[in-house]
Design an enzyme around this catalytic site. Sequence first.
Site, PDB file in Angstrom:
ATOM      1  N   HIS A 120      -7.160  -6.169   0.074  1.00 27.53           N
ATOM      2  CA  HIS A 120      -6.038  -5.244   0.245  1.00 27.53           C
ATOM      3  C   HIS A 120      -5.026  -5.772   1.255  1.00 27.53           C
ATOM      4  O   HIS A 120      -3.824  -5.565   1.097  1.00 27.53           O
ATOM      5  CB  HIS A 120      -6.561  -3.876   0.696  1.00 27.53           C
ATOM      6  CG  HIS A 120      -5.520  -2.800   0.668  1.00 27.53           C
ATOM      7  ND1 HIS A 120      -4.883  -2.392  -0.488  1.00 27.53           N
ATOM      8  CD2 HIS A 120      -4.984  -2.052   1.671  1.00 27.53           C
ATOM      9  CE1 HIS A 120      -4.010  -1.438  -0.207  1.00 27.53           C
ATOM     10  NE2 HIS A 120      -4.040  -1.216   1.091  1.00 27.53           N
ATOM     11  N   SER A 144       0.834  -1.197   0.000  1.00 19.04           N
ATOM     12  CA  SER A 144       0.000   0.000   0.000  1.00 19.04           C
ATOM     13  C   SER A 144       0.878   1.261   0.000  1.00 19.04           C
ATOM     14  O   SER A 144       1.723   1.426  -0.885  1.00 19.04           O
ATOM     15  CB  SER A 144      -0.948  -0.045   1.203  1.00 19.04           C
ATOM     16  OG  SER A 144      -1.979   0.893   1.083  1.00 19.04           O
ATOM     17  N   ASP A 165      -8.769  -6.518  -4.380  1.00 21.41           N
ATOM     18  CA  ASP A 165      -8.510  -5.302  -3.609  1.00 21.41           C
ATOM     19  C   ASP A 165      -9.581  -4.265  -3.939  1.00 21.41           C
ATOM     20  O   ASP A 165      -9.771  -3.905  -5.098  1.00 21.41           O
ATOM     21  CB  ASP A 165      -7.116  -4.768  -3.968  1.00 21.41           C
ATOM     22  CG  ASP A 165      -6.617  -3.701  -3.004  1.00 21.41           C
ATOM     23  OD1 ASP A 165      -7.459  -3.036  -2.360  1.00 21.41           O
ATOM     24  OD2 ASP A 165      -5.396  -3.525  -2.900  1.00 21.41           O
TER      25      ASP A 165
END
Length: 261
Positions: free
Chosen positions: A239, A83, A211
């Site tokens: 995610h 991320s 995701d």
Amino acid sequence: MEGNSRTHMILVHGACHGAWCWFKVAARLRSVGHRVTTLDLAASGVDPRPLREVPTFRDYTKPLLDILESLLPGEKVVLVGHSLGGMNIALASELFPEKVAAAVFLAAFMPDHTFRPSHVIEKLFEGNSADMMDSEMKPQDPEGKLPPSLLFGPQITRQKLYQLCSQEDLTLGASLMRVGSLFLEDLQLQQPYSEDRYGSVRKVYIVCKEDLAIVEEYQRWMIQNNPVQEVKELDGADHMAMLSRPDELAQCLADIAEKYA
């Protein structure tokens, strides 16, 4: 999954998270002989500093940069960024390209070497795929000198970040997340990373196909925008792939380490 003690992987968490989120993957990799470092970035995890003492993205990244700086001459590591952690490993690759065997972006922001580092975050928010739902984003100080804070709300955590994770992992995440920041304003002030340093580091992108935070379409746009050596996919991964698909992710990272390190 065979281990190689000469392979050193550093796992870098995303915004509001900490080293704790890697516990399943780190345990699996270590159990077969891989050397794995999980770290808390500044004001994250168990790092004691409050966010207000971390005014810049480089300050936030310093724990990772300190590790790279301490490596012995000739020692190389595989960096894995999840991320927002993709931005941290990109900065580390720019500053220490000779120490990075490969930079692995796991459903992560991946800057190029044409635009300022903030570009890939800004592009996501320009579209409609970055609905932050009940997240709290607010200034830390009246003068606006400190980066705005970010904390994921319970709805976005449950519906977009952890939607395929177990109830136990969701509970763990909700209890351990801390206030963080995207450091967007600071990243907007930085020059693009260079082609001869950051651009020279071998890169692998791991696409998380379920995701809902950084959606697959946007992950693939970043790959097209900044082509990589290899693209891997994780089916059924939300995610938080390190929690929802730890076996598959650990095998994927082991394969990458074997190939590039």
